[in-house]
Design an enzyme around this catalytic site. Sequence first.
Site, mmCIF file in Angstrom:
data_model
loop_
_atom_site.group_PDB
_atom_site.id
_atom_site.type_symbol
_atom_site.label_atom_id
_atom_site.label_comp_id
_atom_site.label_asym_id
_atom_site.label_seq_id
_atom_site.Cartn_x
_atom_site.Cartn_y
_atom_site.Cartn_z
ATOM 1 N N HIS A 87 0.805 -1.210 0.000
ATOM 2 C CA HIS A 87 0.000 0.000 0.000
ATOM 3 C C HIS A 87 0.842 1.266 0.000
ATOM 4 O O HIS A 87 0.378 2.314 -0.464
ATOM 5 C CB HIS A 87 -0.942 0.014 1.216
ATOM 6 C CG HIS A 87 -2.119 -0.894 1.060
ATOM 7 N ND1 HIS A 87 -2.064 -2.234 1.360
ATOM 8 C CD2 HIS A 87 -3.380 -0.656 0.618
ATOM 9 C CE1 HIS A 87 -3.245 -2.780 1.123
ATOM 10 N NE2 HIS A 87 -4.056 -1.849 0.664
ATOM 11 N N GLY A 88 2.044 1.209 0.515
ATOM 12 C CA GLY A 88 2.852 2.421 0.503
ATOM 13 C C GLY A 88 4.187 2.242 1.188
ATOM 14 O O GLY A 88 4.341 1.405 2.081
#
Length: 469
Positions: A323-324
């Site tokens: 996700h990041g």
Amino acid sequence: MLFNSSEFFLFFPLVVTTYFFLPFKFRVWFLLAASYFFYASWKIEYLILILFSTLIDYWVALKIADSKEKPKKKQWLYFSIIANLGTLFVFKYLNFFIENAVDVLEVLGLNYAAPIASFLLPIGISFYTFQSMSYSIDVYNGKMEPERNIGVFALYVSFFPQLVAGPIERANRLIPQFKKNFQFEYRRVSSGLKQMLWGFFKKLVIADNLASIVDLIYSSPEEYGGGLLLLGTYCFAFQIYCDFSGYSDIAIGTARILGFNLMENFKLPYLSKSIPEFWNRWHISLSQWFRDYVYIPLGGNRVSKTTFILNIIIVFVVSGLWHGASWTFIIWGCLHGIFYLLYRNFENVIKKLPNLLGIFITFQLVVLCWIFFRANSLDDGIFILKSIATNPFNFIGIENLILLGNIGHLFIITVLLFGFICIDPFMDRLINGKIKTTNNQSHLIFGTILTSIFLFGYFSEIRFIYFQF
């Protein structure tokens, strides 16, 4: 971003109209051109990355199929994985790795000013990289034959409805659909338009109106008491659900109109009675991807208890990183992994809880995790969590919320959210004809949704949270 609202509403009808008028042999190439145009409208240079992933996995799959010896097949597979993950690492994680390496060196007393890459994160890179890479893995595992038509395979990687935010489709499910000659069908088009309309309602009316509250509170959490930080976190829980599931609905509806069936990506996740059930209902395509290509290859649950625990933590940490490139996402993943393991350890006891209590507890745990997902930094996340835990009835800063919009506007947002919560469990069945309605009833329902979009929707650039992943 890719399109603002008006540009998308011009692009999509043009694509659909042209598509059905074209001879079948030209349709794949037309959709491929439309998909590349869709992505290039954001940043044309990064089309090179999609082409790179496409050509690598197309070529690797052919080499795997042509190789007679398993070690040779495995070498080609490793080449695909390294090429895809290497590209992902450079564009998404390199700066994160450099910054943390510098921090470690400083702890050791070594000061080093490392260069930081300045390129922009390619939109949707995690989605199409995973989709392309899964094809090579499936060919290696004998789950499908390689696709020899490069146009068809390129369309699989870049199909514009789900290119930038999923669902992450499998090749053996989507590629055969590109080879079917679909004709215009009123019932399918009607269902697709309703699915899109519901997606736009979730995005423009619910998510974007809640975003103004969430952004205000999370941009400077130190200005707010625990009560408002809790309110902002609950708002974010519904913002991200409506934002992401809204995009999925738009993608699924768009594809359905063209004749293609994309997989369901959400199944009312906030009605889950446990964390494992939540992950069977939330971002289903990603959950299944990690299950099939990470968890099972690690041994799944056919291992010792210690290895099983390690496997679960690895999967959730990798999910957080997907996700990041931030410690906040890693913490978010770790928390979900811990809650998952706690459920497995006390499963027999938890299953005896009343369903409503199980749903309530699971939702609170998911909301707690969202704090770190949304926080701008790890320090902010810890501060917000402490403030909520120590003083959840402190409403310092409420005047900022009132200034954001008048009381009437905030009341309308509350009413719309409450209405959404009431009708969301029934919408999928209504759209797909599983709840019988007369034409007049259907027109009234979807006419009301359309009117709500025009009256209360936020019309500007279409900014989806998951575009950044």
